[in-house]
Design a protein around this motif. Structure first.
Motif, PDB file in Angstrom:
ATOM      1  N   ARG B 257       0.821  -1.211   0.000  1.00 52.55           N
ATOM      2  CA  ARG B 257       0.000   0.000   0.000  1.00 52.55           C
ATOM      3  C   ARG B 257       0.848   1.251   0.000  1.00 52.55           C
ATOM      4  O   ARG B 257       0.555   2.220  -0.669  1.00 52.55           O
ATOM      5  N   ARG B 258       1.929   1.237   0.805  1.00 51.69           N
ATOM      6  CA  ARG B 258       2.745   2.431   0.939  1.00 51.69           C
ATOM      7  C   ARG B 258       3.870   2.474  -0.097  1.00 51.69           C
ATOM      8  O   ARG B 258       4.654   3.432  -0.126  1.00 51.69           O
ATOM      9  N   ASP B 259       4.032   1.447  -0.793  1.00 57.02           N
ATOM     10  CA  ASP B 259       5.037   1.365  -1.834  1.00 57.02           C
ATOM     11  C   ASP B 259       6.455   1.486  -1.272  1.00 57.02           C
ATOM     12  O   ASP B 259       7.345   2.076  -1.867  1.00 57.02           O
ATOM     13  N   LYS B 260       6.646   1.000  -0.084  1.00 52.50           N
ATOM     14  CA  LYS B 260       7.987   0.885   0.509  1.00 52.50           C
ATOM     15  C   LYS B 260       7.927  -0.215   1.569  1.00 52.50           C
ATOM     16  O   LYS B 260       6.846  -0.540   2.076  1.00 52.50           O
ATOM     17  N   LEU B 261       9.091  -0.713   1.876  1.00 55.88           N
ATOM     18  CA  LEU B 261       9.130  -1.848   2.805  1.00 55.88           C
ATOM     19  C   LEU B 261       8.862  -1.377   4.242  1.00 55.88           C
ATOM     20  O   LEU B 261       9.465  -0.415   4.715  1.00 55.88           O
ATOM     21  N   ILE B 262       7.934  -2.069   4.866  1.00 55.57           N
ATOM     22  CA  ILE B 262       7.542  -1.778   6.255  1.00 55.57           C
ATOM     23  C   ILE B 262       7.791  -3.042   7.083  1.00 55.57           C
ATOM     24  O   ILE B 262       7.443  -4.140   6.648  1.00 55.57           O
ATOM     25  N   THR B 263       8.346  -2.854   8.247  1.00 52.44           N
ATOM     26  CA  THR B 263       8.652  -3.991   9.136  1.00 52.44           C
ATOM     27  C   THR B 263       7.729  -3.961  10.357  1.00 52.44           C
ATOM     28  O   THR B 263       7.434  -2.880  10.875  1.00 52.44           O
ATOM     29  N   ARG B 264       7.310  -5.148  10.736  1.00 57.56           N
ATOM     30  CA  ARG B 264       6.511  -5.261  11.980  1.00 57.56           C
ATOM     31  C   ARG B 264       7.442  -5.333  13.184  1.00 57.56           C
ATOM     32  O   ARG B 264       8.457  -6.034  13.148  1.00 57.56           O
ATOM     33  N   GLU B 265       7.051  -4.576  14.209  1.00 59.47           N
ATOM     34  CA  GLU B 265       7.766  -4.710  15.484  1.00 59.47           C
ATOM     35  C   GLU B 265       6.868  -5.487  16.454  1.00 59.47           C
ATOM     36  O   GLU B 265       5.679  -5.169  16.581  1.00 59.47           O
ATOM     37  N   LEU B 266       7.440  -6.441  17.103  1.00 58.57           N
ATOM     38  CA  LEU B 266       6.660  -7.288  18.024  1.00 58.57           C
ATOM     39  C   LEU B 266       6.948  -6.901  19.468  1.00 58.57           C
ATOM     40  O   LEU B 266       7.957  -6.293  19.784  1.00 58.57           O
ATOM     41  N   GLU B 267       5.995  -7.301  20.332  1.00 54.38           N
ATOM     42  CA  GLU B 267       6.139  -7.052  21.774  1.00 54.38           C
ATOM     43  C   GLU B 267       7.309  -7.824  22.358  1.00 54.38           C
ATOM     44  O   GLU B 267       7.693  -8.857  21.830  1.00 54.38           O
ATOM     45  N   SER B 268       7.812  -7.306  23.430  1.00 52.57           N
ATOM     46  CA  SER B 268       8.820  -8.053  24.171  1.00 52.57           C
ATOM     47  C   SER B 268       8.126  -8.858  25.257  1.00 52.57           C
ATOM     48  O   SER B 268       7.272  -8.340  25.976  1.00 52.57           O
ATOM     49  N   GLU B 269       8.422 -10.088  25.386  1.00 50.78           N
ATOM     50  CA  GLU B 269       7.875 -10.927  26.452  1.00 50.78           C
ATOM     51  C   GLU B 269       8.993 -11.236  27.424  1.00 50.78           C
ATOM     52  O   GLU B 269       9.950 -11.912  27.099  1.00 50.78           O
TER      53      GLU B 269
END
Lengths: 246, 626
Positions: B257-269
């Motif tokens: 959608r944004r036409d650029k690479l997006i990374t997911r950040e996950l929670e710290s457990e």
């Protein structure tokens, strides 16, 4: 199913069971008075009648005992007045039965009234909450008719028993009076011993495992009490000496 | 009736475990019988004097006597046969229905159901439930009375209030029978013991969380406690792709959608493991149940366990006394938390015991209790004691534990006094009862009768099991404290080393123990274990109970001297305070050298401080992982 929680503030005197027993007791007192008059007690018949009526009306706790004393006294009046001649009169079985039945009915009514007002359990030794009396609302409806039947049956049985002892001839030249009394006493004692023996035997047969184990241990202790006592006293002494040294 | 062992601790109706028949004439019955016999005697005298006479006295007396015997026979049948078919069931309920576990600080309804099987009714029965010690009733009646028809049921209920965690024990129901006239009386006890665990309060888990509350006790889905990027499974944020980000974390749809690479950040457990070591030795059991040092330690441990479990941390527990440790490895499931609370509840109810306790006070208390609950096993027909035995062979002075010169001289006479003779008889009967209950060997009866130490130990066990409070001596004759219990240090040290050996990461170990009565050299095993834990980078906290009635520990305060003319009581109080402060300073110094903070269990809010330490540990671990 149980009834709702009882209301201790309710007046037990208004309950149907209380009223029924009061009526039964008063009727018995009246019949007793008439029977005493018939017996020849004369004006003395008023005393037990009044005592009985007062006991029923005011729940006088000593009334049954005073009544019995008064009744004994009233029945002895003819002896004072007419001597032993009065007792040699021919007995009137119906009159005796009526008198005995009326007295018994009075006692049944009076003590059951006490049970509903004063209580049926002995008071607790400590000054704690006392056990409650019988709740008149929960007295079963068949109790009063059953009590009347019991009164009639017991009166007839007593008369029958007394008559029966008179029919057995005394052996070995025993005088009839002592023989009759002895027969009666031995019969009652024998019946008591029999009932006691049967119930006791049933109780021993129905011991629980804990009770049976306790009984066996107790027998063992009784048989070897001296030896065990010596052994354990020396053991205790030895252990304590060892502890003191440590 | 066949014997049935007591069933599970539920309110299921069942048969009486034991029925005791003890019938007797009441005072009313004796008077009536006496008068009737007198009437019969009068009639008999008249009949003897005039054999042919007509004795109405005799007939009247015979009628009354026959009626009396008839009532007696009917009563004996009820007492010996009908009462064996009586069963009383108990059910504990709250506002939602029956419960099997109770909670401290709440009120519960006890519903009793008496059922009479068979074909014989009871004319009048008074059923009185024996409430658990210290739990009520707060409302309602303990008893129910009235006739009981064959096949009928009576139901009544009352309410109990559970003040403190632990357990409550219902022994059974007392049954009293009487005839409608009050001539005869019969008492028995339907034993049906049931023990219910009283778990610590749940509300404190929330109430004692940190004051700056950020999260709910159980975070709902999507809400997280440590909002730092980590390697958990829940999405924290989306950011621009950086070289080196793992490809599996690229959010492809968003990138398209944004036409650029997006990374997911996950929670710290960052789950933290925390193990609580609760001292349940005799040292902390002293005092009234629910208000002693052990109750305070259990309260702190329960709060920490619930709050930590609410934060999804792993909580372990080791309940230690001077003999062994009951260990539960850290876990975080709800079932595990419930198990921890049950273990704490069991520990909270333990009673102190010492072999140095004197036998006579224990004997009096135990015998009073046994006559109420175990009347069947104290019957003279089964449990005999020859009245002449104390006269012939009383316990000699040389078996006394601490004979004084006076005892040695006068014991021969003193042992034959009425009180001593009575106690000897009670002791024999209780020894037989305990030997049967505990299934002791055959010679145990005689041993308990002669050995004071063994008898004191068994009597304390008997009373503690039935939750009957009793007094124990705190000091021996030389003034030495009897409840320091240094052996518990070794047990605590072993439990701590075991946890360290099984530890995964930086963990928090909380020692909830009374160490104020111990010398520094007695603490050496525990200090060594703490040193091992600290060397493995674990955190250790020590929570000590502070003596009740004393002001908060103030190690820096100078020793207070008594003023001139001070009373002995005041001097003792000052000395006690100075001694406690000195002990507190010593413990703080010993553990402070190892970097272990020492908290007071009774002052301040130790649970909150422990939770704060958990948060700090989480932050450290989260930062190191992030």
């Amino acid at each position: 199913m149980s009834t709702a929680p009882t209301t201790p503030d309710a007046d037990p005197g208004t309950a149907p069971a209380v009223s029924s027993y009061q009526v039964m007791g008063l009727a018995a007192v009246v019949v007793m008075g008439v029977a005493l008059l018939q017996y020849g007690a004369g004006r003395w018949a008023v005393i037990p009648t009044l005592v009985g009526a007062a006991g029923l009306a005011f729940r006088w706790r000593s009334a049954p005992l005073v009544m019995l004393i008064a009744l004994t006294f009233t029945l002895l009046v003819p002896l004072w007045i007419g001597g032993l001649v009065m007792f040699r009169r021919p007995a009137s079985p119906v009159g005796d039965l009526v008198l005995c039945g009326a007295v018994l009915a009075y006692y049944v009514a009076q003590y059951r009234l006490f049970g509903m007002t004063v209580g049926v359990f002995p008071p607790r030794p400590r000054r704690l909450e006392q056990p409650p009396p019988r709740d008149p609302e929960r007295v079963p409806g068949h109790e009063l008719p059953a009590a009347l039947v019991t009164v009639a049956a017991v009166t007839v049985a007593a008369s029958f028993l007394w008559t029966l002892t008179g029919d057995v001839l005394p052996p070995w030249g025993i005088p009839p009076g002592p023989w009759r009394l002895g027969l009666l006493a031995w019969g009652l004692v024998g019946a008591l011993v029999l009932v006691r023996g049967v119930t006791g035997h049933l109780g021993w047969r129905r011991l629980t495992p804990d009770e049976a184990a306790l009984f066996v241990r107790d027998v063992l202790w009784q048989e070897t009490r001296g030896e065990q006592r010596r052994i354990n006293r020396w053991r205790t002494w030895g252990r304590q000496r060892r502890q003191r040294r440590e | 009736m066949r014997y049935r062992r007591p069933g599970p601790p539920q309110g299921v109706p069942g048969r009486a475990a034991v029925v005791y028949h003890h019938s007797m004439l009441t005072t009313r019955g004796w008077w009536f019988l006496l008068l009737v016999l007198t009437l019969l005697a009068v009639g008999g005298i008249i009949a003897l004097r005039t054999p042919s006479a007509h004795s109405i006295h005799l007939l009247l007396g015979l009628s009354l006597l026959l009626w009396f015997l008839w009532e007696w026979a009917a009563f004996v049948v009820q007492a010996r046969l009908a009462v064996r078919s009586l069963a009383v069931g108990r059910e504990l309920r709250d506002e939602r229905g029956p419960v099997g576990t109770l909670w401290a600080g709440r009120t519960f309804t006890v519903r009793l159901r008496a059922r009479l099987d068979g074909h014989l009714p009871l004319a009048h029965a008074l059923l009185t439930d024996r409430p658990p010690a210290g739990a009520g009733p707060v409302e309602g009646q303990l008893h129910d009375h009235g006739p009981l028809a064959a096949g009928g049921e009576n139901v009544w209920e009352y309410q109990v209030h559970c003040d403190a965690p632990g357990s409550i024990r219902f022994e059974g129901t007392r049954v009293q029978l009487a005839d409608p006239q009050g001539f005869f009386y019969f008492a028995t006890f339907l034993r049906r013991p049931a023990v219910y665990a009283v778990l610590p309060k749940l509300v404190d888990a929330e109430a004692r969380q940190r004051t700056t509350k950020r999260f709910n006790l159980l975070p709902p889905p999507g809400i997280h406690r440590l909002r730092r990027p980590g390697s958990g499974s829940e999405l924290l944020d989306l950011r621009d792709y950086r070289p080196g980000d793992p490809p599996k974390r690229i959010a492809w749809k968003v990138s398209a959608r944004r036409d650029k690479l997006i990374t997911r950040e996950l929670e710290s457990e960052v789950p933290i493991r925390c193990t609580l070591f609760v001292d349940a030795s005799d040292a902390v059991r002293l005092g009234p149940p629910g208000r002693n040092a052990l109750a305070g330690l259990v309260g702190v441990a329960a709060t920490v366990a619930q709050a930590a479990a609410g934060n999804r941390d792993l909580v372990g527990l080791a309940v230690c006394d001077e003999h062994a440790a009951d260990y539960a490895a850290p876990a975080r499931s709800p079932a595990h938390t419930t198990d921890l609370l049950h273990r704490l509840a069991r520990a909270a109810n333990l009673a102190p015991a010492t072999e140095a306790a004197e036998v006579p006070p224990l004997l009096e208390r135990a015998y009073a209790f046994a006559t109420e609950v175990y009347p069947d096993l104290l019957r003279p027909e089964l449990n005999t004691f020859p009245f002449w035995l104390p006269w012939i062979s009383p316990p000699p002075a040389w078996t006394l534990r601490r004979p004084r010169w006076r005892s040695r001289l006068l014991h021969r006479f003193w042992a034959r006094l009425p009180r001593q003779r009575r106690h000897y008889g009670w002791r024999k009967r209780l020894a037989a009862l305990i030997a049967v209950r505990e299934r002791l060997p055959a010679g145990a009866l005689a041993q308990l009768l002669e050995d004071d130490s063994a008898c004191a130990r068994r009597l304390q066990q008997f009373l503690a099991e039935h939750q009957v409070p009793y007094e124990v001596p705190l000091y021996d004759r030389r003034g030495r404290y009897l409840f320091a219990r240094p052996a518990k240090v070794e047990v605590l040290a072993k439990a701590l080393l075991r946890s360290v050996g099984r530890g995964h990461d930086n963990e928090l170990y909380v020692l909830l123990a009374d160490l104020l009565e111990l010398e520094e050299d007695q603490l050496a095993p525990l200090l060594r274990a703490v040193r091992v834990a600290r060397s493995r980078h674990h955190q250790v906290l020590l929570v000590c109970p502070w003596p009740a009635g004393l002001p908060e520990p103030d190690p820096d305060a100078p020793p207070e001297l008594p003023r001139a003319g001070a009373s002995a009581e005041e001097i003792v109080r000052l000395a006690e305070r100075a001694r406690a402060n000195r002990a507190w300073r010593a413990v703080r110094r010993s553990f402070g050298r190892l970097g272990v903070p020492v908290l007071s269990a009774t002052t301040g809010d130790p649970a909150r401080l422990i939770l704060l330490r958990l948060e700090q540990l989480r932050a450290v671990q989260g930062a190191s992982r992030g």
